[in-house]
Scaffold this active site. Structure first.
Site, PDB file in Angstrom:
ATOM      1  N   LYS A 156     100.017  22.491  36.455  1.00 11.21           N
ATOM      2  CA  LYS A 156     100.442  22.351  37.437  1.00 11.21           C
ATOM      3  C   LYS A 156     101.311  20.942  37.138  1.00 11.21           C
ATOM      4  CE  LYS A 156      96.972  22.373  41.546  1.00 11.21           C
ATOM      5  NZ  LYS A 156      96.070  21.517  41.919  1.00 11.21           N
ATOM      6  N   HIS A 163     100.813  28.107  38.546  1.00 12.34           N
ATOM      7  CA  HIS A 163     100.287  27.101  37.689  1.00 12.34           C
ATOM      8  C   HIS A 163      99.475  27.061  37.131  1.00 12.34           C
ATOM      9  CE1 HIS A 163      96.874  26.361  40.954  1.00 12.34           C
ATOM     10  NE2 HIS A 163      96.515  25.819  39.788  1.00 12.34           N
ATOM     11  N   ASP A 166      84.343  23.477  41.363  1.00 12.98           N
ATOM     12  CA  ASP A 166      85.608  23.288  42.204  1.00 12.98           C
ATOM     13  C   ASP A 166      85.793  23.112  43.229  1.00 12.98           C
ATOM     14  OD1 ASP A 166      88.243  22.677  41.629  1.00 12.98           O
ATOM     15  OD2 ASP A 166      89.040  24.144  41.036  1.00 12.98           O
ATOM     16  N   HIS A 188      91.335  30.906  37.526  1.00 11.85           N
ATOM     17  CA  HIS A 188      90.299  29.788  37.977  1.00 11.85           C
ATOM     18  C   HIS A 188      91.156  29.883  39.695  1.00 11.85           C
ATOM     19  CE1 HIS A 188      93.615  26.745  37.838  1.00 11.85           C
ATOM     20  NE2 HIS A 188      93.093  26.495  39.233  1.00 11.85           N
ATOM     21  N   HIS A 189      91.707  30.836  40.047  1.00 11.18           N
ATOM     22  CA  HIS A 189      92.296  30.643  41.401  1.00 11.18           C
ATOM     23  C   HIS A 189      92.117  32.654  41.789  1.00 11.18           C
ATOM     24  CE1 HIS A 189      93.192  27.328  42.597  1.00 11.18           C
ATOM     25  NE2 HIS A 189      94.243  26.488  41.660  1.00 11.18           N
ATOM     26  N   HIS A 202      92.271  22.940  33.763  1.00 17.21           N
ATOM     27  CA  HIS A 202      92.423  24.359  34.515  1.00 17.21           C
ATOM     28  C   HIS A 202      93.546  24.155  35.248  1.00 17.21           C
ATOM     29  CE1 HIS A 202      90.506  21.543  37.078  1.00 17.21           C
ATOM     30  NE2 HIS A 202      90.910  22.263  37.932  1.00 17.21           N
ATOM     31  N   ASP A 203      94.172  22.241  35.489  1.00 18.55           N
ATOM     32  CA  ASP A 203      95.114  22.523  36.254  1.00 18.55           C
ATOM     33  C   ASP A 203      96.331  21.942  35.703  1.00 18.55           C
ATOM     34  OD1 ASP A 203      94.532  24.031  38.235  1.00 18.55           O
ATOM     35  OD2 ASP A 203      93.869  21.829  39.535  1.00 18.55           O
TER      36      ASP A 203
END
Ligand SMILES: [Fe+2]
Length: 327
Positions: free
Chosen positions: A197, A222, A275, A246-247, A193-194
């Protein structure tokens, strides 16, 4: 991807056949063609051999003393460690019913006795090509997951986050009854998911809070960067929305697309709940770790205020309570 697999070992075959004459014949034919082949005469011996060294293809007789070929086939296909090994069932002449049972057990192909050498080679060669392709996809997946972990490693305060998130998101998916493919995607989403970054500079990533508006703009990219990296891999099709969304927040205040509750797909909403919980339970330079009860109160209040999916938050704590009872 070919470069990744340079120096790959030769693909091996396991023959499981209780008749020693047939077993020796198949082993001889395949070995002469250059395939490293091992022959065993029972399901139990096959299981031991698979544990020792998983083969790239299994030729499996259906009728054997002890556990039948169907049972062994079903068990191997239900086990995540062996389900991608192609299995050819060797059936008798009156094959129709045998084949139906074989299809139910998850067999990839069939050979009928008496076995012709040409048919054997044709089946073996096409299934081994398929296995090679599956291995390449698996390698690509694991490279990306390793990259995901390396992103996590840049931030010392998030140690173990990917593993916990993968487990909790997949468990929540299972708890609310999503299909198997989606559960696998949630597990991978925990690691990936990240991933975006990777393009965020260290000084921004390690700051954690109090980002300037310009730094925040970089941080907010990201999810899209991660989605772009993973998009070429078809096997990550279900993971892409998890990475991108996811954000997002139920009230439309999230990023990158400002979606609202009904517009955010289910899988990213599931991962998000896991999360947030992990973030609340982890100490950071700018905040202490909350205990389980404090995290539950905070998440329920935030869900009511329009950030997270209220039903999923409640299912998540139901799942954790149940896990606690079982443990
Ligand atoms: Fe993120």
């Amino acid at each position: 991807m070919g470069d990744l697999l340079a120096g790959r070992r030769k693909q091996s075959i396991l023959v499981v056949e209780d008749n020693p004459v047939n077993a020796a014949l198949m082993k001889e034919l395949l070995s002469r063609r250059g395939y490293p082949t091992i022959a065993v005469q029972s399901a139990a011996a096959a299981e031991a051999e698979i544990r020792r060294e998983p083969p790239d293809l299994i030729l499996l007789d259906v009728i054997m003393p002890g556990k039948s070929g169907y049972e062994l086939c079903r068990e191997l296909k239900e086990d995540s460690k062996t389900r991608l090994i192609p299995i050819v069932l060797i059936t008798g002449l009156s094959a129709r019913e045998d084949r139906l049972k074989g299809i139910e057990a998850g067999a990839d192909d069939f050979l009928t006795k008496p076995i012709s050498a040409e048919e054997l080679f044709a089946r073996v060669s096409s299934l081994l090509k398929l296995k090679e392709f599956t291995d390449e996809l698996e390698t690509a997946d694991s490279v990306l997951c390793t990259l995901g972990r390396s992103v996590e490693a840049r931030d010392p305060y998030t140690e173990g986050h990917c593993e916990r998130l993968a487990r909790n998101a997949a468990d929540l998916g299972r708890y609310i009854g999503v299909d198997d493919e989606s559960i696998v995607a949630l597990g991978r989403g925990g690691y990936l998911h990240d991933l975006g970054k990777i393009a965020v500079p260290d000084e921004i990533l390690k700051k954690g809070s109090d980002l300037t508006p310009a730094e925040w703009e970089i941080m907010k990219q990201h999810p899209v960067t991660g989605e772009t990296i993973c998009r070429p891999l078809k096997s990550l099709r279900l993971v892409l929305p998890i990475i991108r969304y996811h954000h997002e927040h139920s009230d439309g205040s999230g990023y990158p697309d400002g979606l609202r509750a009904g517009e955010i797909p289910l899988l990213p909403r599931i991962l998000q709940v896991a999360d947030i919980y992990d973030a609340l339970r982890t100490a950071r330079p700018y905040k202490p770790a909350l205990d389980h009860e404090q995290a539950a109160v905070t998440m329920c209040a935030e869900a009511r205020s329009g950030l997270w999916d209220e039903d999923l938050v409640s299912e998540f704590f139901g799942m954790l309570d149940k896990r606690q009872q079982v443990a």
